[in-house]
Design an enzyme around this catalytic site. Structure first.
Site, mmCIF file in Angstrom:
data_model
loop_
_atom_site.group_PDB
_atom_site.id
_atom_site.type_symbol
_atom_site.label_atom_id
_atom_site.label_comp_id
_atom_site.label_asym_id
_atom_site.label_seq_id
_atom_site.Cartn_x
_atom_site.Cartn_y
_atom_site.Cartn_z
ATOM 1 N N ASP A 1 56.224 30.223 35.770
ATOM 2 C CA ASP A 1 56.288 30.836 34.433
ATOM 3 C C ASP A 1 55.298 31.976 34.256
ATOM 4 O OD1 ASP A 1 56.991 27.702 32.726
ATOM 5 O OD2 ASP A 1 58.257 29.084 33.862
ATOM 6 N N ARG B 1 59.783 32.530 20.886
ATOM 7 C CA ARG B 1 60.124 31.132 21.153
ATOM 8 C C ARG B 1 58.955 30.376 21.772
ATOM 9 N NH1 ARG B 1 64.344 30.663 25.557
ATOM 10 N NH2 ARG B 1 63.588 28.559 25.359
ATOM 11 N N CYS C 1 66.133 29.563 28.996
ATOM 12 C CA CYS C 1 66.226 30.897 29.601
ATOM 13 C C CYS C 1 67.256 30.861 30.734
ATOM 14 C CB CYS C 1 64.867 31.319 30.154
ATOM 15 S SG CYS C 1 63.632 31.447 28.873
ATOM 16 N N ARG D 1 66.206 24.412 26.423
ATOM 17 C CA ARG D 1 66.377 23.588 27.626
ATOM 18 C C ARG D 1 65.870 22.171 27.368
ATOM 19 N NH1 ARG D 1 68.762 22.655 32.600
ATOM 20 N NH2 ARG D 1 67.368 21.389 33.873
ATOM 21 N N LYS E 1 53.836 24.995 24.692
ATOM 22 C CA LYS E 1 55.259 24.738 24.396
ATOM 23 C C LYS E 1 55.783 23.624 25.297
ATOM 24 C CE LYS E 1 58.495 27.478 26.312
ATOM 25 N NZ LYS E 1 59.547 26.766 27.062
ATOM 26 N N ASN E 2 55.504 23.714 26.589
ATOM 27 C CA ASN E 2 56.136 22.790 27.543
ATOM 28 C C ASN E 2 55.481 21.419 27.582
ATOM 29 O OD1 ASN E 2 57.899 24.815 28.031
ATOM 30 N ND2 ASN E 2 57.070 25.409 30.015
ATOM 31 N N ARG F 1 70.586 26.123 35.924
ATOM 32 C CA ARG F 1 69.693 25.044 35.456
ATOM 33 C C ARG F 1 70.443 23.701 35.497
ATOM 34 N NH1 ARG F 1 65.685 27.683 32.155
ATOM 35 N NH2 ARG F 1 64.369 25.851 32.461
ATOM 36 N N PRO F 2 70.686 23.160 36.693
ATOM 37 C CA PRO F 2 71.483 21.927 36.793
ATOM 38 C C PRO F 2 70.735 20.710 36.230
ATOM 39 C CG PRO F 2 70.569 22.498 38.928
ATOM 40 C CD PRO F 2 70.225 23.631 38.003
ATOM 41 N N ILE F 3 71.482 19.613 36.005
ATOM 42 C CA ILE F 3 70.846 18.373 35.531
ATOM 43 C C ILE F 3 71.202 17.186 36.430
ATOM 44 C CG2 ILE F 3 70.655 19.042 33.082
ATOM 45 C CD1 ILE F 3 73.221 17.281 32.634
ATOM 46 N N ASP F 4 71.642 17.472 37.651
ATOM 47 C CA ASP F 4 72.056 16.376 38.547
ATOM 48 C C ASP F 4 70.936 15.361 38.784
ATOM 49 O OD1 ASP F 4 70.998 18.763 39.892
ATOM 50 O OD2 ASP F 4 71.131 17.559 41.708
HETATM 51 C C1 EPZ Z 1 60.613 23.366 33.020
HETATM 52 O O1 EPZ Z 1 61.993 23.668 33.203
HETATM 53 C C2 EPZ Z 1 60.061 24.406 32.067
HETATM 54 N N1 EPZ Z 1 60.746 24.314 30.779
HETATM 55 C C3 EPZ Z 1 60.240 25.812 32.642
HETATM 56 O O2 EPZ Z 1 59.569 26.717 31.762
HETATM 57 C C4 EPZ Z 1 59.535 25.881 33.996
HETATM 58 O O3 EPZ Z 1 59.807 27.134 34.580
HETATM 59 C C5 EPZ Z 1 60.033 24.756 34.903
HETATM 60 O O4 EPZ Z 1 59.897 23.479 34.263
HETATM 61 C C6 EPZ Z 1 59.239 24.697 36.212
HETATM 62 O O5 EPZ Z 1 57.887 24.468 35.926
HETATM 63 C C7 EPZ Z 1 60.318 23.381 29.899
HETATM 64 O O6 EPZ Z 1 59.383 22.649 30.146
HETATM 65 C C8 EPZ Z 1 61.049 23.318 28.589
HETATM 66 P P1 EPZ Z 1 62.667 22.040 36.751
HETATM 67 P P2 EPZ Z 1 62.948 22.615 33.996
HETATM 68 O O7 EPZ Z 1 63.596 20.918 36.499
HETATM 69 O O8 EPZ Z 1 62.473 21.243 33.740
HETATM 70 C C9 EPZ Z 1 65.993 22.378 40.134
HETATM 71 C C10 EPZ Z 1 59.337 28.539 30.324
HETATM 72 O O9 EPZ Z 1 59.307 29.751 30.563
HETATM 73 N N2 EPZ Z 1 66.681 21.256 39.476
HETATM 74 O O10 EPZ Z 1 61.249 21.729 37.115
HETATM 75 O O11 EPZ Z 1 64.342 22.956 33.657
HETATM 76 C C11 EPZ Z 1 65.991 23.655 39.300
HETATM 77 O O12 EPZ Z 1 67.200 24.370 39.474
HETATM 78 C C12 EPZ Z 1 60.355 27.674 31.024
HETATM 79 O O13 EPZ Z 1 58.554 27.942 29.545
HETATM 80 C C13 EPZ Z 1 67.807 20.714 40.097
HETATM 81 O O14 EPZ Z 1 68.237 21.176 41.151
HETATM 82 O O15 EPZ Z 1 62.659 23.016 35.505
HETATM 83 C C14 EPZ Z 1 64.795 24.394 39.858
HETATM 84 O O16 EPZ Z 1 65.161 25.047 41.053
HETATM 85 C C15 EPZ Z 1 61.278 28.474 31.917
HETATM 86 N N3 EPZ Z 1 68.439 19.664 39.497
HETATM 87 C C16 EPZ Z 1 63.818 23.261 40.194
HETATM 88 O O17 EPZ Z 1 64.608 22.066 40.255
HETATM 89 C C17 EPZ Z 1 67.989 19.128 38.317
HETATM 90 O O18 EPZ Z 1 68.610 18.136 37.842
HETATM 91 C C18 EPZ Z 1 62.716 23.066 39.157
HETATM 92 O O19 EPZ Z 1 63.320 22.984 37.874
HETATM 93 C C19 EPZ Z 1 66.854 19.686 37.698
HETATM 94 C C20 EPZ Z 1 66.199 20.753 38.303
#
Ligand code: EPZ
Length: 412
Positions: free
Chosen positions: A299, A390, A116, A92, A22-23, A121-124
């Site tokens: 995950d 999903r 989820c 997401r 999926k990812n 889940r910030p996007i900064d």
């Molecule tokens: C991806 O989410 C995956 N989703 C998640 O899988 C997975 O848990 C995660 O990566 C970590 O491997 C998809 O690929 C669709 P991150 P993502 O940005 O990209 C912080 C599943 O079960 N952060 O790597 O949203 C965030 O809060 C899902 O398949 C910021 O602070 O995760 C976290 O603490 C669940 N600011 C850390 O970074 C930002 O702008 C890692 O999040 C972005 C993230």
């Protein structure tokens, strides 16, 4: 909504074919917005999140032809659109529009993206990556008439922000250096696809170097890599039911720190080039810290906590320190735990599993509940099972093929 009805306590034995990840599929699908031409994607899993992503792409005019797990996508005639809010909120991965749509159309609306809700889940970091390449924020609009190469330094590892940085840099004018990029297998898979479409992305020691094309890419070609999280989930069903399970098509290195921890618990593993077999019961307690690849995948930590309920242990999650909401659903199955919020960890105590009826809390928490139901004697129900469908293809066929008594039913 659907529910899984499970008659647990049966030994699961046999081999299960692992589907496309999926990812890995989701970033590649949204990267199609950067191309003008026909792209070919094989091994695309027909799961809920992929369907939503395809619906979003269709709203921009992408022409999609699917036969089984093969997709042909024609992106020669696209229009800047506002995809349906319900679709954007459902996954997401719609956050990848910040890269894909901005690079294609020069503007994109910043929305609240789905996924989820086990944590904030910030996007900064996505936005700062876009600004580093010349994007400007105007209210809820992110605009960039021209994207220029630059330097992006991530203070924290983020899969999503790395994906968007790559989507923006690939077609920017000039070179971009990305430091602190995520190294998950699906990031590598995205880079391979983008390069097949004419991008020039090189993985160097500690950084990614992108020589932007200054224009759209051509069509590309790829096969989605096998889903390491699906593989890990099925492997855990072996020690939890006293059975023996082979995951066929899995790539061991993609599971990061999961296999060593599974072996440390006493489970026997046979690791081949693209298959892994698990058997035997867990015998030792284990401490796990989930961390970015090549660490233990976050995950898989909910699912692993069910194994720890057999031998005790501790889980810490350095990626999502608050990702323990699923423990309340697992407590209905008899899993005893203590959440230690101050250090983002949970102690799991040896527990007697019992059948129960729960609502799936989220994708991986739901998979953990399903594992507990398979292990516990008696009939259990996992409601809101669409949460699980999903991200897992064909569980309602794959589990019975291993000897499980599992049916997918409409919730009455
Ligand atoms: C991806 O989410 C995956 N989703 C998640 O899988 C997975 O848990 C995660 O990566 C970590 O491997 C998809 O690929 C669709 P991150 P993502 O940005 O990209 C912080 C599943 O079960 N952060 O790597 O949203 C965030 O809060 C899902 O398949 C910021 O602070 O995760 C976290 O603490 C669940 N600011 C850390 O970074 C930002 O702008 C890692 O999040 C972005 C993230």
């Amino acid at each position: 909504m659907k529910k899984f009805v499970v008659e647990g306590g049966r030994r699961l034995c046999g081999s299960v074919k692992i589907s496309g990840a999926k990812n890995a599929a989701l970033p590649i699908l949204f990267s199609l917005l950067l191309t003008r031409g026909e792209s070919y994607v094989e091994n695309l899993p027909d799961i809920g999140d992929v369907r939503v992503a395809l619906a979003i792409l269709s709203s921009y005019g992408v022409k999609l032809r699917r036969t089984g797990e093969s997709l042909i996508a024609d992106t020669r005639d696209l229009t800047d659109a506002e995809p349906d809010e319900s679709l954007v909120r459902a996954i997401r991965a719609s956050s990848y529009l910040l890269g894909g749509a901005l690079a294609r159309f020069g503007r994109v609306t910043i929305r609240s993206y789905g996924g989820c809700n086990f944590a904030d889940r910030p996007i900064d970091m996505h936005l700062s990556a876009a600004e580093a390449l010349g994007a400007l924020r105007d209210g809820d609009q992110l605009c960039a008439q021209t994207l220029r190469g630059g330097r992006i330094v991530f203070e924290k590892i983020s899969v999503g922000a790395t994906v968007n940085a790559l989507l923006l840099a690939a077609t920017a004018q000039g070179m971009t250096e990305i430091y602190g990029a995520a190294k998950e297998p699906h990031v590598g898979a995205l880079i391979s696809f983008l390069n097949s479409a004419g991008a020039d992305i090189r993985e160097e020691e500690g950084s990614l170097t992108v020589h932007g094309t200054g224009g759209l890419l051509s069509g590309g070609r790829t096969a989605i890599i096998p889903d390491a999280i699906e593989a890990g989930t099925y492997l855990l069903a072996a020690p939890l039911t006293g059975g023996e399970i082979t995951v066929a098509g899995a790539i061991p290195s993609h599971l990061g720190g999961f296999l060593p921890k599974l072996r440390e618990s006493g489970v026997r593993l046979k690791i081949g080039e693209n298959e892994i077999t698990a058997s035997g019961l867990p015998t030792s307690s284990v401490c796990v810290t989930a961390s970015p690849h090549p660490g233990f995948p976050t995950d898989l930590q909910p699912q692993f906590s069910v194994l720890l309920s057999q031998v005790g242990g501790r889980i810490r999650d350095s990626v999502f320190p608050e990702r323990f909401g699923y423990l309340s659903a697992l407590s209905a199955f008899g899993v005893r735990s203590d959440l230690q919020k101050q250090n983002g960890s949970a102690v799991i105590y040896p527990s007697e599993l019992k059948n129960s009826i729960v609502y799936s809390p989220d994708l991986r928490g739901g998979a953990a509940c399903l594992l507990a139901a398979l292990a516990a004697e008696g009939e259990s129900e996992i409601r809101a099972a669409d949460n699980i469908l999903r991200g897992y293809l064909g569980m309602q066929e794959k589990l019975p093929a291993l000897g499980a008594c599992v049916a997918l039913r409409e919730e009455t």
